[in-house]
Design a protein around this motif. Structure first.
Motif, PDB file in Angstrom:
ATOM      1  N   GLY A  48     -28.286  27.711 135.832  1.00  0.00           N
ATOM      2  CA  GLY A  48     -29.254  27.009 136.686  1.00  0.00           C
ATOM      3  C   GLY A  48     -30.314  27.959 137.209  1.00  0.00           C
ATOM      4  O   GLY A  48     -31.503  27.626 137.245  1.00  0.00           O
ATOM      5  N   ASP A  49     -29.888  29.159 137.577  1.00  0.00           N
ATOM      6  CA  ASP A  49     -30.860  30.125 138.088  1.00  0.00           C
ATOM      7  C   ASP A  49     -31.754  30.678 136.980  1.00  0.00           C
ATOM      8  O   ASP A  49     -32.923  30.981 137.206  1.00  0.00           O
ATOM      9  CB  ASP A  49     -30.158  31.267 138.837  1.00  0.00           C
ATOM     10  N   LEU A  50     -31.194  30.827 135.775  1.00  0.00           N
ATOM     11  CA  LEU A  50     -32.059  31.268 134.671  1.00  0.00           C
ATOM     12  C   LEU A  50     -33.138  30.212 134.409  1.00  0.00           C
ATOM     13  O   LEU A  50     -34.299  30.544 134.157  1.00  0.00           O
ATOM     14  CB  LEU A  50     -31.235  31.527 133.400  1.00  0.00           C
ATOM     15  N   TYR A  51     -32.752  28.938 134.502  1.00  0.00           N
ATOM     16  CA  TYR A  51     -33.766  27.885 134.316  1.00  0.00           C
ATOM     17  C   TYR A  51     -34.747  27.873 135.487  1.00  0.00           C
ATOM     18  O   TYR A  51     -35.928  27.553 135.311  1.00  0.00           O
ATOM     19  CB  TYR A  51     -33.111  26.526 134.104  1.00  0.00           C
ATOM     20  N   ALA A  52     -34.281  28.206 136.686  1.00  0.00           N
ATOM     21  CA  ALA A  52     -35.210  28.314 137.826  1.00  0.00           C
ATOM     22  C   ALA A  52     -36.223  29.426 137.548  1.00  0.00           C
ATOM     23  O   ALA A  52     -37.404  29.315 137.892  1.00  0.00           O
ATOM     24  CB  ALA A  52     -34.438  28.599 139.114  1.00  0.00           C
ATOM     25  N   GLN A  53     -35.754  30.508 136.919  1.00  0.00           N
ATOM     26  CA  GLN A  53     -36.681  31.586 136.561  1.00  0.00           C
ATOM     27  C   GLN A  53     -37.714  31.099 135.540  1.00  0.00           C
ATOM     28  O   GLN A  53     -38.890  31.460 135.614  1.00  0.00           O
ATOM     29  CB  GLN A  53     -35.907  32.791 135.987  1.00  0.00           C
ATOM     30  N   ILE A  54     -37.252  30.273 134.597  1.00  0.00           N
ATOM     31  CA  ILE A  54     -38.185  29.770 133.581  1.00  0.00           C
ATOM     32  C   ILE A  54     -39.214  28.839 134.231  1.00  0.00           C
ATOM     33  O   ILE A  54     -40.385  28.831 133.853  1.00  0.00           O
ATOM     34  CB  ILE A  54     -37.418  29.079 132.433  1.00  0.00           C
ATOM     35  N   VAL A  55     -38.768  28.066 135.231  1.00  0.00           N
ATOM     36  CA  VAL A  55     -39.718  27.232 135.989  1.00  0.00           C
ATOM     37  C   VAL A  55     -40.831  28.120 136.553  1.00  0.00           C
ATOM     38  O   VAL A  55     -42.018  27.810 136.454  1.00  0.00           O
ATOM     39  CB  VAL A  55     -38.990  26.484 137.132  1.00  0.00           C
ATOM     40  N   ALA A  56     -40.438  29.253 137.126  1.00  0.00           N
ATOM     41  CA  ALA A  56     -41.431  30.174 137.702  1.00  0.00           C
ATOM     42  C   ALA A  56     -42.341  30.754 136.617  1.00  0.00           C
ATOM     43  O   ALA A  56     -43.553  30.881 136.819  1.00  0.00           O
ATOM     44  CB  ALA A  56     -40.713  31.298 138.463  1.00  0.00           C
ATOM     45  N   LEU A  57     -41.764  31.099 135.462  1.00  0.00           N
ATOM     46  CA  LEU A  57     -42.585  31.649 134.367  1.00  0.00           C
ATOM     47  C   LEU A  57     -43.636  30.642 133.922  1.00  0.00           C
ATOM     48  O   LEU A  57     -44.811  30.968 133.732  1.00  0.00           O
ATOM     49  CB  LEU A  57     -41.700  32.007 133.169  1.00  0.00           C
ATOM     50  N   ASP A  58     -43.194  29.387 133.730  1.00  0.00           N
ATOM     51  CA  ASP A  58     -44.111  28.330 133.282  1.00  0.00           C
ATOM     52  C   ASP A  58     -45.233  28.122 134.297  1.00  0.00           C
ATOM     53  O   ASP A  58     -46.390  27.939 133.943  1.00  0.00           O
ATOM     54  CB  ASP A  58     -43.357  26.999 133.123  1.00  0.00           C
ATOM     55  N   LEU A  59     -44.834  28.134 135.568  1.00  0.00           N
ATOM     56  CA  LEU A  59     -45.807  27.876 136.616  1.00  0.00           C
ATOM     57  C   LEU A  59     -46.880  28.971 136.658  1.00  0.00           C
ATOM     58  O   LEU A  59     -48.076  28.696 136.768  1.00  0.00           O
ATOM     59  CB  LEU A  59     -45.073  27.792 137.955  1.00  0.00           C
ATOM     60  N   MET A  60     -46.436  30.224 136.552  1.00  0.00           N
ATOM     61  CA  MET A  60     -47.406  31.332 136.546  1.00  0.00           C
ATOM     62  C   MET A  60     -48.341  31.204 135.351  1.00  0.00           C
ATOM     63  O   MET A  60     -49.560  31.414 135.474  1.00  0.00           O
ATOM     64  CB  MET A  60     -46.680  32.681 136.502  1.00  0.00           C
ATOM     65  N   GLU A  61     -47.779  30.869 134.183  1.00  0.00           N
ATOM     66  CA  GLU A  61     -48.595  30.705 132.976  1.00  0.00           C
ATOM     67  C   GLU A  61     -49.642  29.617 133.188  1.00  0.00           C
ATOM     68  O   GLU A  61     -50.831  29.810 132.931  1.00  0.00           O
ATOM     69  CB  GLU A  61     -47.685  30.338 131.795  1.00  0.00           C
ATOM     70  N   ASP A  62     -49.180  28.479 133.681  1.00  0.00           N
ATOM     71  CA  ASP A  62     -50.079  27.336 133.882  1.00  0.00           C
ATOM     72  C   ASP A  62     -51.218  27.688 134.841  1.00  0.00           C
ATOM     73  O   ASP A  62     -52.398  27.490 134.543  1.00  0.00           O
ATOM     74  CB  ASP A  62     -49.261  26.159 134.427  1.00  0.00           C
ATOM     75  N   ARG A  63     -50.865  28.242 135.988  1.00  0.00           N
ATOM     76  CA  ARG A  63     -51.877  28.543 136.995  1.00  0.00           C
ATOM     77  C   ARG A  63     -52.832  29.637 136.514  1.00  0.00           C
ATOM     78  O   ARG A  63     -54.027  29.605 136.806  1.00  0.00           O
ATOM     79  CB  ARG A  63     -51.217  28.992 138.304  1.00  0.00           C
ATOM     80  N   LEU A  64     -52.298  30.620 135.789  1.00  0.00           N
ATOM     81  CA  LEU A  64     -53.152  31.720 135.311  1.00  0.00           C
ATOM     82  C   LEU A  64     -54.186  31.197 134.310  1.00  0.00           C
ATOM     83  O   LEU A  64     -55.362  31.560 134.372  1.00  0.00           O
ATOM     84  CB  LEU A  64     -52.285  32.817 134.674  1.00  0.00           C
ATOM     85  N   LEU A  65     -53.736  30.332 133.399  1.00  0.00           N
ATOM     86  CA  LEU A  65     -54.667  29.822 132.388  1.00  0.00           C
ATOM     87  C   LEU A  65     -55.752  28.961 133.038  1.00  0.00           C
ATOM     88  O   LEU A  65     -56.911  29.021 132.631  1.00  0.00           O
ATOM     89  CB  LEU A  65     -53.897  29.030 131.318  1.00  0.00           C
ATOM     90  N   VAL A  66     -55.380  28.188 134.053  1.00  0.00           N
ATOM     91  CA  VAL A  66     -56.380  27.388 134.772  1.00  0.00           C
ATOM     92  C   VAL A  66     -57.390  28.312 135.456  1.00  0.00           C
ATOM     93  O   VAL A  66     -58.610  28.110 135.387  1.00  0.00           O
ATOM     94  CB  VAL A  66     -55.700  26.469 135.816  1.00  0.00           C
TER      95      VAL A  66
END
Lengths: 333, 140
Positions: free
Chosen positions: A181-199
């Motif tokens: 569950g925590d590894l997936y929480a980390q992936i949530v954070a990775l995706d979010l950083m990617e999304d916001r950075l590209l925007v």
């Protein structure tokens, strides 16, 4: 031609970078399955440039990951050069020598592409609830006793989860649901950083982060050098005798030399490593030294690679505070 | 709602049909909207259930009973009124609220006088008299 930024534009970009890693950190806290992340904040979120140089780090993080996380991204790049990376990949390792010095800290990183080109990494390290092995014990004499070792791998390849790896992790930890569950929480954070950075890059028309990284890191390096220059030159020595283990104290010796705008930290004379799990890996020693210098000189400076460039660390290869040889115990609490 | 083991909850609007499948779909949709992906295999739990009920207040639904004045006397005159947003005094028409016809539209600045109160509309708004006699003022 390289792009330059006026003061207002730079401040806006920089603040938005800090804001996006902080947002990712908040998402991790909200999606985590463990008190280690939620209450102890034993994790961090970082965005690096395409070479693994740290650009920005979440404001509330434990100090050690400031130094280790970008280094782990650089190790990932050595294992997976750019031509072996795809959008949607998620890299994982808890290798003590490439990571933070003990196995419960699992680092995940995601390469970020823009117009088909690798331009950045989002990365997180978090202390997972369990990684197998002996719990909180200095007894292990080999790293194999300390838990499951995950070499640099792709936990996701182009968005597809490696179920074999997931099954192996689940079988080797005491808290499979929480750890995964925590590894997936980390992936949530990775995706979010990617999304916001590209925007952000789209909004400001940035094709890559090269110019912005140079500006941000250059300013922090200059600020750190200016702070060090304020300190009197000389070599300052200190030693610390710890309880050690099995009635044998361990002494850590350090000589810190300030010369102009640079600092050299040398651990020569520190006691040798011991065959119990209380040694400290070089990556962790390095991170803690950078942190120490930073709080003494320029604590409000945003964390990124530039701030650490004026600082060099050396240590004997087998000192107890620094362990370089693989296949030995290493555990930093 | 949250996944069992998490420390934070999210608010989920439950579907009209309270089946396990439909509630799970609603939860996962709300979770993904916030965090993009769901952790595979994790179990979901309710932390708190909220029910909102709305009903008309007793006594509502009444109608305004206003005195009626002859509509040809609606405009009572013009006087200077100070508007802080404009930073100055503007010549402003003064209306007898009771003399306004439903449906009439009056551009600000305007003053509407009645027995209990005085209603001021600024220069960048329009006031309209609704069928029940209420005044609706909207910014332009």
């Amino acid at each position: 031609m390289s792009r330059t930024f006026d003061a207002i534009e730079l401040e806006l970009l920089w603040r938005r970078l800090i804001s996006l890693v902080d947002e990712a950190a908040a998402a991790m806290v909200r999606t985590s399955f463990s008190t280690l992340v939620r209450e102890s904040y034993d994790f961090s979120c970082v965005v690096t440039d395409a070479t693994g140089q740290s650009l920005v780090q979440a404001s509330e993080s434990i100090p050690s990951f400031i130094g280790t996380l970008p280094e782990t991204v650089k190790h990932f790049l050595r294992h997976f050069p750019e031509d072996q990376l795809s959008p949607g990949d998620v890299l994982i390792t808890n290798d003590i020598w490439l990571g933070t010095g003990h196995l419960p800290d699992v680092t995940l990183a995601k390469p970020i592409f823009r117009n088909g080109r690798l331009i950045a990494f989002s990365a997180t390290t978090a202390h997972v609830p369990d990684i197998g092995g002996k719990i909180r014990s200095p007894e292990p004499r080999e790293v194999f006793e300390e838990g499951l070792q995950i070499p640099p791998m792709k936990m996701m390849a182009a968005g597809k989860t490696d179920e074999t790896l997931v099954a192996l992790i689940r079988k080797n930890v005491r808290t499979p649901d929480q750890t995964m569950g925590d590894l997936y929480a980390q992936i949530v954070a990775l995706d979010l950083m990617e999304d916001r950075l590209l925007v952000l890059m789209e909004n400001y028309g940035l094709p890559d982060l090269t110019d912005l990284a140079r500006e941000i890191q250059g300013r922090c390096e200059a600020a750190m050098r200016a702070a060090i220059r304020e300190l009197p030159d000389g070599t300052y020595r200190s030693e610390l005798k710890t309880d050690g283990i099995m009635d044998k104290p361990i002494t850590i010796r350090m000589a810190l030399t300030i010369k102009g705008d640079e600092i050299l930290i040398d651990f020569a004379g520190t006691d040798a490593q011991v065959d119990r799990a209380i040694n400290c890996a070089m990556c962790y020693t390095n991170a803690m030294c950078m942190y120490g210098v930073k709080v003494c000189t320029n604590s409000s400076l945003p964390n990124n690679e530039g701030a650490w460039r004026p600082i060099t660390l050396t240590a004997p290869p087998a000192a107890s505070s620094i362990r370089n040889s693989p296949r030995r115990v290493a555990r930093a609490c | 709602m949250r996944y069992i083991g998490q420390g934070s909850e999210i608010t989920v609007v439950l579907p009209p049909e309270l089946t396990e499948g439909a509630v799970k779909v609603a939860f996962e949709a709300a979770y993904k909207a916030l965090f993009a992906r769901v952790p595979p295999g994790a179990a979901i739990q309710f932390v708190a259930l909220r029910l909102s009920v709305s009903a008309p207040m007793p006594g509502t639904g009444g109608e305004l009973e206003l005195p009626r004045h002859a509509s040809d006397n609606a405009l009572k005159g013009t006087r200077p009124v100070f508007f802080p947003d404009e930073g100055k005094t503007l010549p402003t028409r003064v209306w007898d609220r009771y003399a306004l016809e439903p449906g009439v539209s009056i551009d600000g600045p305007a003053v509407f006088e009645e027995n209990e109160s005085t209603f001021i509309v600024g220069p960048n708004a329009t006031a309209r008299l609704l069928p029940d006699g209420s005044i609706l003022a909207e910014a332009n």
